[in-house]
Design a protein around this motif. Structure first.
Motif, PDB file in Angstrom:
ATOM      1  N   ALA A 106       1.565  13.226   1.550  1.00 14.36           N
ATOM      2  CA  ALA A 106       2.620  14.030   2.166  1.00 14.36           C
ATOM      3  C   ALA A 106       3.995  13.395   2.023  1.00 14.36           C
ATOM      4  O   ALA A 106       5.017  14.092   2.112  1.00 14.36           O
ATOM      5  CB  ALA A 106       2.312  14.253   3.646  1.00 14.36           C
ATOM      6  N   SER A 107       4.046  12.079   1.770  1.00 17.11           N
ATOM      7  CA  SER A 107       5.329  11.374   1.735  1.00 17.11           C
ATOM      8  C   SER A 107       6.194  11.756   0.544  1.00 17.11           C
ATOM      9  O   SER A 107       7.405  11.557   0.565  1.00 17.11           O
ATOM     10  CB  SER A 107       5.078   9.863   1.696  1.00 17.11           C
ATOM     11  OG  SER A 107       4.563   9.467   0.428  1.00 17.11           O
ATOM     12  N   GLY A 108       5.576  12.262  -0.505  1.00 19.01           N
ATOM     13  CA  GLY A 108       6.306  12.537  -1.728  1.00 19.01           C
ATOM     14  C   GLY A 108       6.380  11.350  -2.668  1.00 19.01           C
ATOM     15  O   GLY A 108       6.892  11.462  -3.785  1.00 19.01           O
ATOM     16  N   ASP A 109       5.861  10.197  -2.228  1.00 19.38           N
ATOM     17  CA  ASP A 109       5.895   8.999  -3.068  1.00 19.38           C
ATOM     18  C   ASP A 109       4.688   8.894  -3.988  1.00 19.38           C
ATOM     19  O   ASP A 109       4.675   8.075  -4.899  1.00 19.38           O
ATOM     20  CB  ASP A 109       5.950   7.740  -2.186  1.00 19.38           C
ATOM     21  CG  ASP A 109       7.231   7.657  -1.365  1.00 19.38           C
ATOM     22  OD1 ASP A 109       8.264   8.166  -1.846  1.00 19.38           O
ATOM     23  OD2 ASP A 109       7.194   7.090  -0.259  1.00 19.38           O
ATOM     24  N   ALA A 110       3.672   9.705  -3.740  1.00 18.26           N
ATOM     25  CA  ALA A 110       2.434   9.588  -4.507  1.00 18.26           C
ATOM     26  C   ALA A 110       2.656  10.004  -5.960  1.00 18.26           C
ATOM     27  O   ALA A 110       3.374  10.956  -6.244  1.00 18.26           O
ATOM     28  CB  ALA A 110       1.349  10.447  -3.873  1.00 18.26           C
ATOM     29  N   VAL A 111       2.028   9.278  -6.851  1.00 19.41           N
ATOM     30  CA  VAL A 111       2.032   9.602  -8.278  1.00 19.41           C
ATOM     31  C   VAL A 111       0.578   9.706  -8.721  1.00 19.41           C
ATOM     32  O   VAL A 111      -0.246   8.844  -8.393  1.00 19.41           O
ATOM     33  CB  VAL A 111       2.760   8.525  -9.100  1.00 19.41           C
ATOM     34  CG1 VAL A 111       2.582   8.756 -10.588  1.00 19.41           C
ATOM     35  CG2 VAL A 111       4.245   8.508  -8.743  1.00 19.41           C
ATOM     36  N   GLY A 112       0.266  10.760  -9.455  1.00 16.05           N
ATOM     37  CA  GLY A 112      -1.093  10.904  -9.943  1.00 16.05           C
ATOM     38  C   GLY A 112      -2.057  11.362  -8.873  1.00 16.05           C
ATOM     39  O   GLY A 112      -1.744  12.230  -8.070  1.00 16.05           O
ATOM     40  N   LYS A 113      -3.217  10.737  -8.826  1.00  7.15           N
ATOM     41  CA  LYS A 113      -4.336  11.203  -8.015  1.00  7.15           C
ATOM     42  C   LYS A 113      -4.659  10.236  -6.896  1.00  7.15           C
ATOM     43  O   LYS A 113      -4.585   9.015  -7.069  1.00  7.15           O
ATOM     44  CB  LYS A 113      -5.571  11.380  -8.909  1.00  7.15           C
ATOM     45  CG  LYS A 113      -6.664  12.189  -8.282  1.00  7.15           C
ATOM     46  CD  LYS A 113      -6.314  13.665  -8.197  1.00  7.15           C
ATOM     47  CE  LYS A 113      -7.420  14.444  -7.509  1.00  7.15           C
ATOM     48  NZ  LYS A 113      -7.174  15.886  -7.505  1.00  7.15           N
ATOM     49  N   LEU A 114      -5.012  10.773  -5.726  1.00  5.49           N
ATOM     50  CA  LEU A 114      -5.491   9.993  -4.596  1.00  5.49           C
ATOM     51  C   LEU A 114      -6.989  10.228  -4.431  1.00  5.49           C
ATOM     52  O   LEU A 114      -7.460  11.354  -4.539  1.00  5.49           O
ATOM     53  CB  LEU A 114      -4.764  10.380  -3.302  1.00  5.49           C
ATOM     54  CG  LEU A 114      -3.420   9.687  -3.028  1.00  5.49           C
ATOM     55  CD1 LEU A 114      -2.410   9.985  -4.120  1.00  5.49           C
ATOM     56  CD2 LEU A 114      -2.868  10.118  -1.678  1.00  5.49           C
ATOM     57  N   ILE A 115      -7.722   9.139  -4.162  1.00  2.00           N
ATOM     58  CA  ILE A 115      -9.182   9.197  -4.128  1.00  2.00           C
ATOM     59  C   ILE A 115      -9.697   8.431  -2.913  1.00  2.00           C
ATOM     60  O   ILE A 115      -9.209   7.333  -2.604  1.00  2.00           O
ATOM     61  CB  ILE A 115      -9.765   8.591  -5.422  1.00  2.00           C
ATOM     62  CG1 ILE A 115      -9.425   9.476  -6.617  1.00  2.00           C
ATOM     63  CG2 ILE A 115     -11.273   8.364  -5.314  1.00  2.00           C
ATOM     64  CD1 ILE A 115      -9.784   8.863  -7.955  1.00  2.00           C
ATOM     65  N   LEU A 116     -10.675   9.019  -2.236  1.00  2.00           N
ATOM     66  CA  LEU A 116     -11.403   8.336  -1.168  1.00  2.00           C
ATOM     67  C   LEU A 116     -12.698   7.760  -1.721  1.00  2.00           C
ATOM     68  O   LEU A 116     -13.418   8.466  -2.443  1.00  2.00           O
ATOM     69  CB  LEU A 116     -11.746   9.298  -0.028  1.00  2.00           C
ATOM     70  CG  LEU A 116     -10.600  10.039   0.650  1.00  2.00           C
ATOM     71  CD1 LEU A 116     -11.143  10.931   1.775  1.00  2.00           C
ATOM     72  CD2 LEU A 116      -9.552   9.077   1.206  1.00  2.00           C
ATOM     73  N   THR A 117     -12.981   6.506  -1.425  1.00  2.00           N
ATOM     74  CA  THR A 117     -14.207   5.878  -1.900  1.00  2.00           C
ATOM     75  C   THR A 117     -15.176   5.664  -0.745  1.00  2.00           C
ATOM     76  O   THR A 117     -14.779   5.400   0.391  1.00  2.00           O
ATOM     77  CB  THR A 117     -13.915   4.530  -2.575  1.00  2.00           C
ATOM     78  OG1 THR A 117     -13.250   3.661  -1.639  1.00  2.00           O
ATOM     79  CG2 THR A 117     -13.045   4.720  -3.801  1.00  2.00           C
ATOM     80  N   TRP A 118     -16.468   5.795  -1.061  1.00  2.00           N
ATOM     81  CA  TRP A 118     -17.536   5.650  -0.070  1.00  2.00           C
ATOM     82  C   TRP A 118     -18.367   4.421  -0.423  1.00  2.00           C
ATOM     83  O   TRP A 118     -18.804   4.271  -1.552  1.00  2.00           O
ATOM     84  CB  TRP A 118     -18.417   6.899  -0.050  1.00  2.00           C
ATOM     85  CG  TRP A 118     -17.667   8.094   0.405  1.00  2.00           C
ATOM     86  CD1 TRP A 118     -16.920   8.966  -0.355  1.00  2.00           C
ATOM     87  CD2 TRP A 118     -17.551   8.575   1.753  1.00  2.00           C
ATOM     88  NE1 TRP A 118     -16.356   9.931   0.427  1.00  2.00           N
ATOM     89  CE2 TRP A 118     -16.725   9.722   1.725  1.00  2.00           C
ATOM     90  CE3 TRP A 118     -18.074   8.141   2.971  1.00  2.00           C
ATOM     91  CZ2 TRP A 118     -16.399  10.439   2.882  1.00  2.00           C
ATOM     92  CZ3 TRP A 118     -17.771   8.841   4.118  1.00  2.00           C
ATOM     93  CH2 TRP A 118     -16.936   9.986   4.073  1.00  2.00           C
ATOM     94  N   ARG A 119     -18.572   3.567   0.546  1.00  2.30           N
ATOM     95  CA  ARG A 119     -19.399   2.368   0.327  1.00  2.30           C
ATOM     96  C   ARG A 119     -20.862   2.756   0.464  1.00  2.30           C
ATOM     97  O   ARG A 119     -21.218   3.480   1.373  1.00  2.30           O
ATOM     98  CB  ARG A 119     -19.051   1.295   1.340  1.00  2.30           C
ATOM     99  CG  ARG A 119     -17.626   0.756   1.174  1.00  2.30           C
ATOM    100  CD  ARG A 119     -17.425  -0.479   2.029  1.00  2.30           C
ATOM    101  NE  ARG A 119     -16.068  -1.004   1.889  1.00  2.30           N
ATOM    102  CZ  ARG A 119     -15.058  -0.692   2.696  1.00  2.30           C
ATOM    103  NH1 ARG A 119     -15.268   0.135   3.698  1.00  2.30           N
ATOM    104  NH2 ARG A 119     -13.878  -1.199   2.509  1.00  2.30           N
TER     105      ARG A 119
END
Length: 324
Positions: free
Chosen positions: A311-324
């Motif tokens: 939401a910040s506008g600073d993100a570039v590309g893709k965001l991913i959540l990882t599961w252990r």
């Protein structure tokens, strides 16, 4: 199983991990043990109460995952437990397990690690289905708004691979440079008159096809930016949902405006799109002509931080959540 849930609508702070039942498996479905979940802007809208899931879909956020097949339902012949996969979802992706129609599950591209692969299927399905719909052809001029987001980074590369001349919009000098690194001929600062910049760069031709994530805010300038016989396809509403359309300008250019969504499509349509991605897009990824977007990974328990970053506008590309 663990899942990221929201007990109410609101900001990122409403997200937290909780124990929920493993989803039941119906005929024609597979149960995926999730390795990673893609984060999309649609997830932010659903969290805020502005993008409800289709009827019958999981209330849990998440439109794409990667993982391995855990269980195969009745009437499924092409999958075995332990097979690596990526899945296009209607919901439920922010969880350790998700049940999904087998037609919406495909193998990840060779040479791409399973976590990175979680961020490919939704953008690939969105971009390819929409550019096919409006008939982007080799030699045409293409404009992608939000060139450094998950959709934009993929769309630039896919359009270049399709033989189009590509332009993009982005907010900062760094982001515009990234668009050019991805193959765009040029990228324009959306804080300024990007329509005039596009027309100068194309000898007043404009764009044959525009892929737009902004919606209402960009509707008038998008029409101004279209070439004769141009096609505008709206896939997002970050700039609002109600705008003014000058039909006279549209008529004079013999242009068209299309608005489409992927999430609510029938399962058969999604299966056809996924099959087309596997057939035509994965070879481009495997050959290096399309590279996975720059990614930022968050552990699933930090889903709220991932939403804040997007939401910040600073993100570039893709965001991913990882599961252990």
């Amino acid at each position: 199983m663990r899942a990221v849930v929201a007990e109410s609508f609101g900001g990122p702070e409403v997200l937290h991990l909780a124990q929920v039942p493993v989803p039941p498996l119906r005929p024609g479905e597979v149960l995926v043990r999730v390795a990673a979940s893609g984060v999309n802007r649609a997830d932010l809208l659903q969290r805020e109460g502005r993008y409800p899931p289709p009827r019958g879909a999981s209330e849990i956020l998440g439109l794409e995952v990667s993982g391995v097949i855990d269980t195969v339902g009745e009437e499924v012949a092409d999958w075995q437990p332990g097979d690596a996969c990526v899945a296009l979802l209607t919901g439920g992706g922010y969880a350790e397990y998700v049940a999904v129609p087998a037609g919406q599950v495909i193998r990840p591209p060779a040479g791409v690690d399973l976590v990175t692969a979680s961020g490919l299927i939704e953008v690939a399905a969105t971009v390819t289905s929409n550019l096919s719909l409006v008939g982007l052809s080799a030699g045409e001029t293409f404009l992608a708004h939000g060139g450094t987001g998950g959709i934009g980074t993929f769309a630039i590369q896919y359009a270049v691979a399709s033989g189009a001349r590509v332009f993009a919009t982005a907010g900062s000098r760094h982001k515009r440079a990234l668009c050019r690194e991805l193959g765009a001929t040029d990228a324009f600062d959306y804080h300024h008159d990007w329509v005039a910049a596009l027309r100068r760069a194309t000898d007043r031709h404009g764009a044959d096809v525009i892929l737009d994530v902004m919606g209402a805010k960009y509707l008038p300038p998008n029409v101004d930016a279209l070439a004769a016989d141009g096609r505008l396809v709206v896939i997002g509403l970050q700039g609002g949902r109600t705008g003014t359309l000058d039909l006279g300008k549209l008529l004079a250019k013999r242009a068209s405006v299309t608005a489409t969504g992927l999430r609510g499509r029938p399962a058969a349509q999604k299966a056809a799109i996924c099959a087309e991605v596997a057939r035509t897009v994965w070879p481009l990824v495997e050959s290096g002509r399309i590279k996975p977007a720059t990614e930022t990974r968050f552990p699933a328990e930090d889903a709220a931080a991932a939403h804040r970053h997007l939401a910040s506008g600073d993100a570039v590309g893709k965001l991913i959540l990882t599961w252990r």
